[in-house]
Scaffold this motif. Structure first.
Motif, PDB file in Angstrom:
ATOM      1  N   ASN A 156     -10.217   6.058  -9.424  1.00 67.79           N
ATOM      2  CA  ASN A 156      -9.110   5.254  -9.241  1.00 67.79           C
ATOM      3  C   ASN A 156      -9.132   4.315 -10.422  1.00 67.79           C
ATOM      4  O   ASN A 156      -7.734   3.982 -10.813  1.00 67.79           O
ATOM      5  N   VAL A 157     -10.066   3.534 -10.555  1.00 66.39           N
ATOM      6  CA  VAL A 157     -10.185   2.571 -11.510  1.00 66.39           C
ATOM      7  C   VAL A 157      -9.760   3.305 -13.192  1.00 66.39           C
ATOM      8  O   VAL A 157      -9.055   2.644 -13.799  1.00 66.39           O
ATOM      9  N   ASP A 158     -10.527   4.511 -13.195  1.00 66.54           N
ATOM     10  CA  ASP A 158      -9.894   5.146 -14.628  1.00 66.54           C
ATOM     11  C   ASP A 158      -8.347   5.339 -14.760  1.00 66.54           C
ATOM     12  O   ASP A 158      -7.800   5.111 -15.886  1.00 66.54           O
ATOM     13  N   GLN A 159      -7.854   5.676 -13.641  1.00 68.54           N
ATOM     14  CA  GLN A 159      -6.308   6.083 -13.658  1.00 68.54           C
ATOM     15  C   GLN A 159      -5.561   4.789 -13.794  1.00 68.54           C
ATOM     16  O   GLN A 159      -4.700   4.456 -14.485  1.00 68.54           O
ATOM     17  N   ALA A 160      -6.152   3.639 -13.174  1.00 66.60           N
ATOM     18  CA  ALA A 160      -5.344   2.308 -13.158  1.00 66.60           C
ATOM     19  C   ALA A 160      -5.566   1.703 -14.728  1.00 66.60           C
ATOM     20  O   ALA A 160      -4.201   1.238 -14.902  1.00 66.60           O
ATOM     21  N   GLN A 161      -6.396   1.897 -15.211  1.00 64.78           N
ATOM     22  CA  GLN A 161      -6.684   1.545 -16.758  1.00 64.78           C
ATOM     23  C   GLN A 161      -5.746   2.244 -17.372  1.00 64.78           C
ATOM     24  O   GLN A 161      -4.846   1.506 -18.559  1.00 64.78           O
ATOM     25  N   LYS A 162      -5.575   3.537 -17.036  1.00 69.46           N
ATOM     26  CA  LYS A 162      -4.521   4.439 -17.996  1.00 69.46           C
ATOM     27  C   LYS A 162      -3.196   4.058 -17.671  1.00 69.46           C
ATOM     28  O   LYS A 162      -2.243   4.034 -18.721  1.00 69.46           O
ATOM     29  N   ARG A 163      -2.713   3.550 -16.407  1.00 70.72           N
ATOM     30  CA  ARG A 163      -1.533   3.285 -16.285  1.00 70.72           C
ATOM     31  C   ARG A 163      -1.082   1.694 -16.206  1.00 70.72           C
ATOM     32  O   ARG A 163      -0.043   1.349 -16.217  1.00 70.72           O
ATOM     33  N   LYS A 164      -2.021   1.045 -16.707  1.00 69.33           N
ATOM     34  CA  LYS A 164      -1.973  -0.491 -16.752  1.00 69.33           C
ATOM     35  C   LYS A 164      -0.577  -0.732 -17.980  1.00 69.33           C
ATOM     36  O   LYS A 164       0.022  -1.851 -17.668  1.00 69.33           O
ATOM     37  N   ALA A 165      -0.597   0.110 -18.955  1.00 66.84           N
ATOM     38  CA  ALA A 165       0.394  -0.183 -19.890  1.00 66.84           C
ATOM     39  C   ALA A 165       1.970  -0.342 -19.009  1.00 66.84           C
ATOM     40  O   ALA A 165       2.778  -1.041 -19.543  1.00 66.84           O
ATOM     41  N   GLU A 166       2.035   0.632 -18.139  1.00 65.76           N
ATOM     42  CA  GLU A 166       3.290   0.629 -17.584  1.00 65.76           C
ATOM     43  C   GLU A 166       3.315  -0.134 -16.338  1.00 65.76           C
ATOM     44  O   GLU A 166       3.392   0.252 -15.157  1.00 65.76           O
ATOM     45  N   VAL A 167       3.493  -1.541 -16.312  1.00 71.57           N
ATOM     46  CA  VAL A 167       3.411  -2.337 -15.428  1.00 71.57           C
ATOM     47  C   VAL A 167       4.763  -2.346 -14.642  1.00 71.57           C
ATOM     48  O   VAL A 167       5.805  -2.149 -15.094  1.00 71.57           O
ATOM     49  N   VAL A 168       4.607  -2.115 -13.102  1.00 77.46           N
ATOM     50  CA  VAL A 168       5.629  -2.002 -12.452  1.00 77.46           C
ATOM     51  C   VAL A 168       6.296  -3.375 -12.026  1.00 77.46           C
ATOM     52  O   VAL A 168       5.531  -4.147 -11.316  1.00 77.46           O
TER      53      VAL A 168
ATOM     54  N   ARG B  77       1.987   9.705  -4.613  1.00 75.26           N
ATOM     55  CA  ARG B  77       1.500  10.761  -4.039  1.00 75.26           C
ATOM     56  C   ARG B  77       0.856  12.009  -4.909  1.00 75.26           C
ATOM     57  O   ARG B  77      -0.188  12.364  -4.612  1.00 75.26           O
ATOM     58  N   GLU B  78       1.459  12.050  -5.908  1.00 78.76           N
ATOM     59  CA  GLU B  78       0.895  13.260  -6.737  1.00 78.76           C
ATOM     60  C   GLU B  78      -0.163  12.780  -7.399  1.00 78.76           C
ATOM     61  O   GLU B  78      -1.388  13.510  -7.487  1.00 78.76           O
ATOM     62  N   LEU B  79      -0.223  11.685  -7.912  1.00 81.15           N
ATOM     63  CA  LEU B  79      -1.678  10.879  -8.501  1.00 81.15           C
ATOM     64  C   LEU B  79      -2.609  10.974  -7.450  1.00 81.15           C
ATOM     65  O   LEU B  79      -3.791  11.332  -7.839  1.00 81.15           O
ATOM     66  N   SER B  80      -2.233  10.452  -6.223  1.00 82.57           N
ATOM     67  CA  SER B  80      -3.266  10.491  -5.331  1.00 82.57           C
ATOM     68  C   SER B  80      -3.876  12.000  -4.908  1.00 82.57           C
ATOM     69  O   SER B  80      -5.224  12.126  -4.669  1.00 82.57           O
ATOM     70  N   GLU B  81      -3.100  12.821  -5.082  1.00 83.82           N
ATOM     71  CA  GLU B  81      -3.438  14.332  -4.733  1.00 83.82           C
ATOM     72  C   GLU B  81      -4.487  14.792  -5.723  1.00 83.82           C
ATOM     73  O   GLU B  81      -5.265  15.435  -5.564  1.00 83.82           O
ATOM     74  N   ASP B  82      -4.108  14.522  -6.963  1.00 85.56           N
ATOM     75  CA  ASP B  82      -5.118  14.857  -8.169  1.00 85.56           C
ATOM     76  C   ASP B  82      -6.148  14.147  -8.328  1.00 85.56           C
ATOM     77  O   ASP B  82      -7.393  14.816  -8.444  1.00 85.56           O
ATOM     78  N   LEU B  83      -6.191  12.734  -7.678  1.00 86.85           N
ATOM     79  CA  LEU B  83      -7.460  11.969  -7.521  1.00 86.85           C
ATOM     80  C   LEU B  83      -8.335  12.744  -6.558  1.00 86.85           C
ATOM     81  O   LEU B  83      -9.727  12.598  -6.588  1.00 86.85           O
ATOM     82  N   VAL B  84      -7.936  13.347  -5.259  1.00 89.29           N
ATOM     83  CA  VAL B  84      -8.620  13.814  -4.480  1.00 89.29           C
ATOM     84  C   VAL B  84      -9.411  14.945  -5.167  1.00 89.29           C
ATOM     85  O   VAL B  84     -10.587  15.146  -4.883  1.00 89.29           O
ATOM     86  N   GLN B  85      -8.908  15.877  -5.972  1.00 90.26           N
ATOM     87  CA  GLN B  85      -9.262  17.012  -6.514  1.00 90.26           C
ATOM     88  C   GLN B  85     -10.470  16.387  -7.659  1.00 90.26           C
ATOM     89  O   GLN B  85     -11.477  17.063  -7.755  1.00 90.26           O
ATOM     90  N   ASP B  86      -9.989  15.340  -8.200  1.00 84.35           N
ATOM     91  CA  ASP B  86     -10.953  14.785  -9.282  1.00 84.35           C
ATOM     92  C   ASP B  86     -12.341  14.220  -8.580  1.00 84.35           C
ATOM     93  O   ASP B  86     -13.380  14.668  -9.234  1.00 84.35           O
TER      94      ASP B  86
ATOM     95  N   TYR C 248      -7.260   6.691   1.151  1.00 81.63           N
ATOM     96  CA  TYR C 248      -7.804   5.563   0.275  1.00 81.63           C
ATOM     97  C   TYR C 248      -6.710   5.507  -1.076  1.00 81.63           C
ATOM     98  O   TYR C 248      -6.324   4.533  -1.272  1.00 81.63           O
ATOM     99  N   PHE C 249      -6.845   6.576  -1.643  1.00 84.10           N
ATOM    100  CA  PHE C 249      -5.756   6.609  -3.044  1.00 84.10           C
ATOM    101  C   PHE C 249      -4.398   6.028  -2.894  1.00 84.10           C
ATOM    102  O   PHE C 249      -3.862   5.403  -3.658  1.00 84.10           O
ATOM    103  N   ILE C 250      -3.831   6.659  -1.855  1.00 86.76           N
ATOM    104  CA  ILE C 250      -2.256   6.493  -1.813  1.00 86.76           C
ATOM    105  C   ILE C 250      -2.146   4.928  -1.336  1.00 86.76           C
ATOM    106  O   ILE C 250      -1.029   4.066  -1.721  1.00 86.76           O
ATOM    107  N   SER C 251      -3.152   4.361  -0.525  1.00 88.95           N
ATOM    108  CA  SER C 251      -3.029   2.970  -0.260  1.00 88.95           C
ATOM    109  C   SER C 251      -3.482   2.208  -1.552  1.00 88.95           C
ATOM    110  O   SER C 251      -2.755   0.958  -1.587  1.00 88.95           O
ATOM    111  N   MET C 252      -4.183   2.678  -2.590  1.00 89.25           N
ATOM    112  CA  MET C 252      -4.435   1.718  -3.711  1.00 89.25           C
ATOM    113  C   MET C 252      -3.305   2.005  -4.764  1.00 89.25           C
ATOM    114  O   MET C 252      -3.215   1.094  -5.527  1.00 89.25           O
ATOM    115  N   ASN C 253      -2.697   3.303  -4.936  1.00 89.39           N
ATOM    116  CA  ASN C 253      -1.687   3.434  -5.952  1.00 89.39           C
ATOM    117  C   ASN C 253      -0.150   3.735  -5.622  1.00 89.39           C
ATOM    118  O   ASN C 253       0.593   3.731  -6.548  1.00 89.39           O
ATOM    119  N   ARG C 254      -0.013   4.040  -4.471  1.00 87.21           N
ATOM    120  CA  ARG C 254       1.237   4.255  -3.858  1.00 87.21           C
ATOM    121  C   ARG C 254       2.103   5.472  -4.645  1.00 87.21           C
ATOM    122  O   ARG C 254       3.106   5.504  -4.813  1.00 87.21           O
TER     123      ARG C 254
END
Ligand SMILES: [Zn+2]
Lengths: 192, 277
Positions: A85-97, A46-55, A38-44
């Motif tokens: 995931n939303v918390d993370q996305a808010q954090k990363r919003k600054a670095e738009v890809v 890997r490292e972040l997705s593994e952290d989110l699983v723990q979270d 679920y996480f990797i599909s949402m944010n692409r």
């Protein structure tokens, strides 16, 4: 117990909530892969997705008392996952890809590893479909990932998103239509 | 008999049609509709093919480290639960004896000196208990040396690359006198900038020992909105509540009203405002 003889997730979580926190291991073994997907599909990422699983598992331990055993554990867990995931996305919003960079990241080995079923033309179609899914807006991709990959029941998705079950079904249909449009656009792009 | 299905009614049935989970009566009605509606028939077939192909996208798997990390944190969590609630984190941190012999020696020496300076307790806030004027200058000097030693160890550890070493650094911060402003600013920097959330959480807990410092209280109030992790934000709010820091109310009010902030944190801020009334 459910049909397959397993103690249900709800029952296990109820025991965790009552203080048997070691039982969380059962839920981890059952769900961490699906959560990761679920996480990797949402944010692409890997490292972040593994952290989110723990979270997610940490949050479930921490807020275990708030679990209501009458409600679906899966819906509750994915609600927590979604918030994380939303918390993370808010954090990363600054670095738009940018789109180009986005495509580069798709080419990471994790997604490129071909399974035995991914051969020749069929394989190309699947790869294209994967790219199309990745290009969908978050809400459409999310509902497809949850219903198709994570096998959530429509009732559970509805509980998680806070809407009617009927709405979820219609949204799945709309997401499939959007997916088809992106898929054909990519196909055209490729053959052009 | 029910009236014939409209295209709008059909929309809600595609997903279950594709996955074969429609009830018998619904399935019959749906099939009757697509038999005479070309647009819906096309969707049922074409989108259905995509729906089936979605399953062929290989699942991406997490790395092997995920399991190990989970079992580690579960063990830490259980250990924490078994100790008294407020002291749990500290006890857990105390158990992290330094791996490097040099640190072990430094700490052993510090502990030895503590033994000599009889009566001195290894407790946060202990320095506050004995009024300064009543100490002999010799003991005061000794205490100064112990403080320097602990401070040196803790500050160096806080600069380490690995999160584990930094966690140890935080654990030594518990042993530094609450009047140590250098230690306090190192902890505050850790709370605000450490990349590892566990180290940040541990540092928030260690700040409790500096509860009497107005600098610390102000810094904590300002730190909440700088944090990107709701867990850390909640810990900071809890700390302010435990310290009965009523000056935090205006900031908590802003947090509760800030749509950019995580909902659970905002709720928490609201509850905290009530408690600080
Ligand atoms: Zn129709």
């Amino acid at each position: 117990m459910n049909a397959t003889g397993q103690v249900t997730d709800n029952a296990v979580m109820a025991r965790v909530a009552s203080g048997e926190v070691a039982k969380m291991a059962v839920l981890f073994e059952r769900h961490h892969r699906a959560l990761y997907r679920y996480f990797i599909s949402m944010n692409r990422n890997r490292e972040l997705s593994e952290d989110l699983v723990q979270d997610v598992f940490f949050r479930m331990l921490r807020y275990r008392a708030s679990y209501d055993a009458n409600q679906s554990f899966t819906a509750w867990m994915y609600q927590i996952a979604r918030n994380a995931n939303v918390d993370q996305a808010q954090k990363r919003k600054a670095e738009v890809v940018g789109i180009d960079e986005f495509d580069d990241r798709r080419a990471e080995p994790a997604s490129a590893a071909p399974g035995p079923e991914e051969i020749a033309a069929k394989g190309q179609n699947i790869a294209l479909l994967k790219r199309a899914l990745e290009r969908l807006p978050d809400d459409k991709r999310e509902i497809l990932v949850l219903s198709r990959f994570n096998d959530l029941k429509y009732e559970e998705i509805a509980a998680m998103l806070g809407c009617e079950t009927g709405t979820v079904k219609v949204r799945v249909f709309r997401a499939m239509r959007a997916l088809e449009r992106v898929y054909f656009a990519l196909q055209k792009e490729k053959s052009a | 008999m029910t009236s014939p299905m409209s295209c709008d009614d059909a929309k809600g049935l595609f997903a279950e049609y594709w996955s074969g989970s429609l009830g018998e009566r619904e399935e019959i009605a749906f099939e009757a509709h697509i038999a005479q509606c070309e647009a819906c028939r096309r969707d049922a077939d074409q989108l259905g093919a995509l729906w089936r192909n979605l399953e062929l996208i290989p699942a991406e798997e997490p790395g092997p480290g995920v399991r190990a990390r989970f079992y580690d944190s579960l063990a830490a969590f259980r250990q924490g639960m078994e100790s008294a609630p407020k002291r749990s984190l500290r006890d857990r941190l105390m158990a992290l004896w330094p791996a490097q012999p040099a640190w072990q020696m430094a700490i052993s020496f510090a502990l030895l000196v503590i033994g000599v300076g009889a009566g001195y307790e290894l407790r946060p806030g202990a320095a506050k208990i004995a009024p300064d004027g009543q100490e002999s200058s010799q003991i005061a000097q000794l205490r100064g040396e112990i403080g320097n030693m602990r401070q040196m160890v803790a500050l160096s550890l806080l600069q380490q690359q690995s999160a584990g070493e930094r966690l140890r650094g935080v654990s030594y911060a518990y042993q530094v006198p609450a009047s140590d402003t250098q230690m306090l600013s190192a902890l505050l920097a850790t709370v605000n900038t450490d990349p590892n959330v566990n180290v940040r959480l541990a540092a928030v807990d260690a700040l409790r020992a500096f509860g009497s410092s107005p600098v610390m209280r102000t810094a904590v109030i300002q730190s909440i909105r700088k944090q990107d992790q709701p867990m850390v934000q909640i810990e900071l709010i809890d700390l302010l509540v435990d310290l009965h820091e009523t000056d935090a109310r205006p900031e908590l009010e802003k947090i509760a009203a800030d749509g950019q902030i995580n909902e659970a944190v905002r709720e928490h801020a609201k509850v905290a405002m009530e408690k600080l009334r």
